[in-house]
Design an enzyme around this catalytic site. Structure first.
Site, PDB file in Angstrom:
ATOM      1  N   ARG A 181       0.840  -1.028   0.034  1.00  0.00           N
ATOM      2  CA  ARG A 181      -0.254   0.219   0.164  1.00  0.00           C
ATOM      3  C   ARG A 181       1.030   1.248  -0.200  1.00  0.00           C
ATOM      4  O   ARG A 181       0.040   2.373  -0.150  1.00  0.00           O
ATOM      5  CB  ARG A 181      -1.243   0.013   1.095  1.00  0.00           C
ATOM      6  CG  ARG A 181      -1.918  -0.887   0.955  1.00  0.00           C
ATOM      7  CD  ARG A 181      -3.039  -1.147   2.312  1.00  0.00           C
ATOM      8  NE  ARG A 181      -3.975  -1.877   2.155  1.00  0.00           N
ATOM      9  CZ  ARG A 181      -5.106  -2.337   2.103  1.00  0.00           C
ATOM     10  NH1 ARG A 181      -4.700  -2.032   4.308  1.00  0.00           N
ATOM     11  NH2 ARG A 181      -6.378  -2.978   2.746  1.00  0.00           N
ATOM     12  N   HIS A 229      -6.946  -6.721  -0.103  1.00  0.00           N
ATOM     13  CA  HIS A 229      -7.493  -6.861   1.509  1.00  0.00           C
ATOM     14  C   HIS A 229      -6.762  -7.634   1.669  1.00  0.00           C
ATOM     15  O   HIS A 229      -6.201  -8.819   1.102  1.00  0.00           O
ATOM     16  CB  HIS A 229      -8.849  -7.462   0.684  1.00  0.00           C
ATOM     17  CG  HIS A 229      -9.470  -8.188   2.179  1.00  0.00           C
ATOM     18  ND1 HIS A 229     -10.239  -6.669   2.636  1.00  0.00           N
ATOM     19  CD2 HIS A 229      -9.785  -9.003   2.187  1.00  0.00           C
ATOM     20  CE1 HIS A 229     -10.513  -7.984   3.207  1.00  0.00           C
ATOM     21  NE2 HIS A 229     -10.267  -8.972   3.052  1.00  0.00           N
TER      22      HIS A 229
HETATM   23  P1  DAT Z   1      -7.824  -2.734   5.729  1.00  0.00           P
HETATM   24  O1  DAT Z   1      -8.490  -3.107   4.672  1.00  0.00           O
HETATM   25  O2  DAT Z   1      -6.837  -3.049   6.225  1.00  0.00           O
HETATM   26  O3  DAT Z   1      -7.706  -4.643   6.757  1.00  0.00           O
HETATM   27  P2  DAT Z   1      -9.729  -2.441   7.533  1.00  0.00           P
HETATM   28  O4  DAT Z   1     -10.817  -3.868   8.020  1.00  0.00           O
HETATM   29  O5  DAT Z   1     -10.547  -1.628   9.364  1.00  0.00           O
HETATM   30  O6  DAT Z   1      -8.772  -2.173   7.042  1.00  0.00           O
HETATM   31  O7  DAT Z   1     -11.397  -2.074   6.670  1.00  0.00           O
HETATM   32  C1  DAT Z   1     -11.296  -2.188   5.858  1.00  0.00           C
HETATM   33  C2  DAT Z   1     -11.902  -1.753   4.415  1.00  0.00           C
HETATM   34  O8  DAT Z   1     -13.233  -0.375   4.377  1.00  0.00           O
HETATM   35  C3  DAT Z   1     -10.559  -1.084   3.878  1.00  0.00           C
HETATM   36  O9  DAT Z   1     -10.033  -1.695   3.414  1.00  0.00           O
HETATM   37  C4  DAT Z   1     -10.982   0.439   3.231  1.00  0.00           C
HETATM   38  C5  DAT Z   1     -12.220   0.658   3.390  1.00  0.00           C
HETATM   39  N1  DAT Z   1     -11.910   1.712   4.964  1.00  0.00           N
HETATM   40  C6  DAT Z   1     -11.494   1.715   6.319  1.00  0.00           C
HETATM   41  N2  DAT Z   1     -11.874   2.451   6.700  1.00  0.00           N
HETATM   42  C7  DAT Z   1     -11.962   3.481   5.474  1.00  0.00           C
HETATM   43  C8  DAT Z   1     -12.446   5.100   6.080  1.00  0.00           C
HETATM   44  N3  DAT Z   1     -12.169   5.888   6.961  1.00  0.00           N
HETATM   45  N4  DAT Z   1     -12.768   5.793   5.072  1.00  0.00           N
HETATM   46  C9  DAT Z   1     -13.050   4.814   3.587  1.00  0.00           C
HETATM   47  N5  DAT Z   1     -12.949   3.652   3.091  1.00  0.00           N
HETATM   48  C10 DAT Z   1     -12.433   3.292   4.743  1.00  0.00           C
HETATM   49 MG    MG Z   2      -9.870  -5.343   7.810  1.00  0.00          MG
END
Ligand code: DAT
Ligand code: MG
Length: 156
Positions: free
Chosen positions: A107, A121
């Site tokens: 990333r 993901h």
């Molecule tokens: P990750 O993909 O790093 O495991 P996560 O599980 O917290 O992150 O969230 C899943 C997805 O949701 C992430 O890849 C992108 C989206 N996301 C998370 N936080 C966000 C935010 N603040 N604004 C927009 N999209 C978000």
């Molecule tokens: Mg996640």
């Protein structure tokens, strides 16, 4: 299960596929010495994304946009296996926000700053959640059992 048979679920999101990053991302997991167990190109249904895959995030404000983005084109879904692959896979991806990701992570290296377009993901904060996520995308028969010829060179 032996520690070096740990498995994780990884998916290259629609922007990763469209930007031609599939080979580069797979290469990193291969070079690290993880074993590819399953892989498919799939246009995920809204039902899978809304009601299963992202169900834990359903109350978050970005949830509708996230589902729309993940449903906007094909994704490459994969299962990778190896020692500590859940944790190490997470490290290889980088932080949720590309701006916080360190050089050398996917990333950081392939993204600018948009959290909502973060190309990849990973399940998984735990082996159990990886297993749960994997079973949404793959049937048991789609997980391919074979021994990598590099196995003994990697694990002594
Ligand atoms: P990750 O993909 O790093 O495991 P996560 O599980 O917290 O992150 O969230 C899943 C997805 O949701 C992430 O890849 C992108 C989206 N996301 C998370 N936080 C966000 C935010 N603040 N604004 C927009 N999209 C978000
Ligand atoms: Mg996640």
């Amino acid at each position: 299960m032996a520690a070096n048979c740990e498995r994780t679920f990884i998916a290259i999101k629609p922007d990763g596929v469209q930007r031609g990053l599939v080979g580069e991302i797979i290469k990193r997991f291969e070079q690290k010495g993880f074993r590819l167990v399953a892989m498919k190109l799939v246009h995920a249904s809204e039902d899978l994304l809304q009601n299963s895959h992202y169900i834990d995030l359903k109350d978050r404000p970005f949830y509708p946009g996230l589902v729309k983005y993940m449903n906007s084109g094909p994704v490459v879904a994969m299962v990778w296996e190896g020692l500590n692959v859940v944790k190490t896979g997470r490290v290889m991806l980088g932080e949720t926000n590309p701006a916080d990701s360190k050089p050398g992570t996917i990333r950081c290296d392939f993204l600018q700053f948009k959290v909502g377009r973060n190309i990849i993901h990973t399940a998984s904060d735990s082996v159990e959640s990886a297993q749960k996520r994997r079973s949404l995308w793959f049937k048991p028969a789609e997980l391919v059992d074979y021994k990598s010829c590099a196995h003994d060179w990697i694990y002594e």
